[in-house]
Design a protein around this motif. Structure first.
Motif, mmCIF file in Angstrom:
data_model
loop_
_atom_site.group_PDB
_atom_site.id
_atom_site.type_symbol
_atom_site.label_atom_id
_atom_site.label_comp_id
_atom_site.label_asym_id
_atom_site.label_seq_id
_atom_site.Cartn_x
_atom_site.Cartn_y
_atom_site.Cartn_z
ATOM 1 N N UNK A 84 0.811 -1.227 0.000
ATOM 2 C CA UNK A 84 0.000 0.000 0.000
ATOM 3 C C UNK A 84 0.835 1.264 0.000
ATOM 4 N N UNK A 85 2.061 1.166 0.460
ATOM 5 C CA UNK A 85 2.918 2.348 0.575
ATOM 6 C C UNK A 85 3.975 2.435 -0.510
ATOM 7 N N UNK A 86 3.908 1.569 -1.500
ATOM 8 C CA UNK A 86 4.896 1.567 -2.578
ATOM 9 C C UNK A 86 4.210 1.854 -3.911
ATOM 10 N N UNK A 87 4.512 3.002 -4.496
ATOM 11 C CA UNK A 87 3.880 3.392 -5.759
ATOM 12 C C UNK A 87 4.162 2.368 -6.850
ATOM 13 N N UNK A 88 5.350 1.788 -6.882
ATOM 14 C CA UNK A 88 5.684 0.815 -7.928
ATOM 15 C C UNK A 88 4.823 -0.434 -7.809
ATOM 16 N N UNK A 89 4.539 -0.868 -6.593
ATOM 17 C CA UNK A 89 3.688 -2.047 -6.406
ATOM 18 C C UNK A 89 2.261 -1.730 -6.834
ATOM 19 N N UNK A 90 1.783 -0.540 -6.493
ATOM 20 C CA UNK A 90 0.423 -0.157 -6.890
ATOM 21 C C UNK A 90 0.289 -0.106 -8.410
ATOM 22 N N UNK A 91 1.299 0.447 -9.086
ATOM 23 C CA UNK A 91 1.272 0.484 -10.561
ATOM 24 C C UNK A 91 1.291 -0.926 -11.135
ATOM 25 N N UNK A 92 2.074 -1.805 -10.537
ATOM 26 C CA UNK A 92 2.164 -3.197 -11.007
ATOM 27 C C UNK A 92 0.814 -3.908 -10.895
ATOM 28 N N UNK A 93 0.036 -3.536 -9.885
ATOM 29 C CA UNK A 93 -1.292 -4.128 -9.686
ATOM 30 C C UNK A 93 -2.362 -3.461 -10.549
ATOM 31 N N UNK A 94 -1.979 -2.439 -11.306
ATOM 32 C CA UNK A 94 -2.918 -1.802 -12.227
ATOM 33 C C UNK A 94 -3.562 -0.525 -11.711
ATOM 34 N N UNK A 95 -3.120 -0.035 -10.554
ATOM 35 C CA UNK A 95 -3.685 1.202 -10.014
ATOM 36 C C UNK A 95 -2.836 2.385 -10.455
ATOM 37 N N UNK A 96 -3.489 3.355 -11.075
ATOM 38 C CA UNK A 96 -2.778 4.551 -11.540
ATOM 39 C C UNK A 96 -3.569 5.769 -11.096
ATOM 40 N N UNK A 97 -2.912 6.699 -10.437
ATOM 41 C CA UNK A 97 -3.576 7.949 -10.048
ATOM 42 C C UNK A 97 -3.727 8.833 -11.257
ATOM 43 N N UNK A 98 -4.837 9.510 -11.343
ATOM 44 C CA UNK A 98 -5.105 10.411 -12.474
ATOM 45 C C UNK A 98 -4.651 11.794 -12.145
#
Length: 44
Positions: free
Chosen positions: A30-44
């Motif tokens: 939850x605290x790693x932007x790279x992991x979030x991007x890898x899971x398909x979550x991208x902030x707009x």
């Protein structure tokens, strides 16, 4: 997701099944932007 998968398997086999699902996560994801991007979550 698990419920839909179980229903599809039951329809395929023609009998009731017990589907046990295990989910593996990365530590502190939850605290790693790279992991979030890898899971398909991208902030707009």
């Amino acid at each position: 997701m698990g419920q839909a998968a179980r229903q599809e398997i039951e329809n395929l086999l023609g009998s009731s099944v017990f589907l046990d699902i295990w989910v593996k996560i990365k530590a502190d994801w939850r605290n790693k932007a790279s992991a979030l991007r890898e899971f398909g979550y991208h902030e707009e």
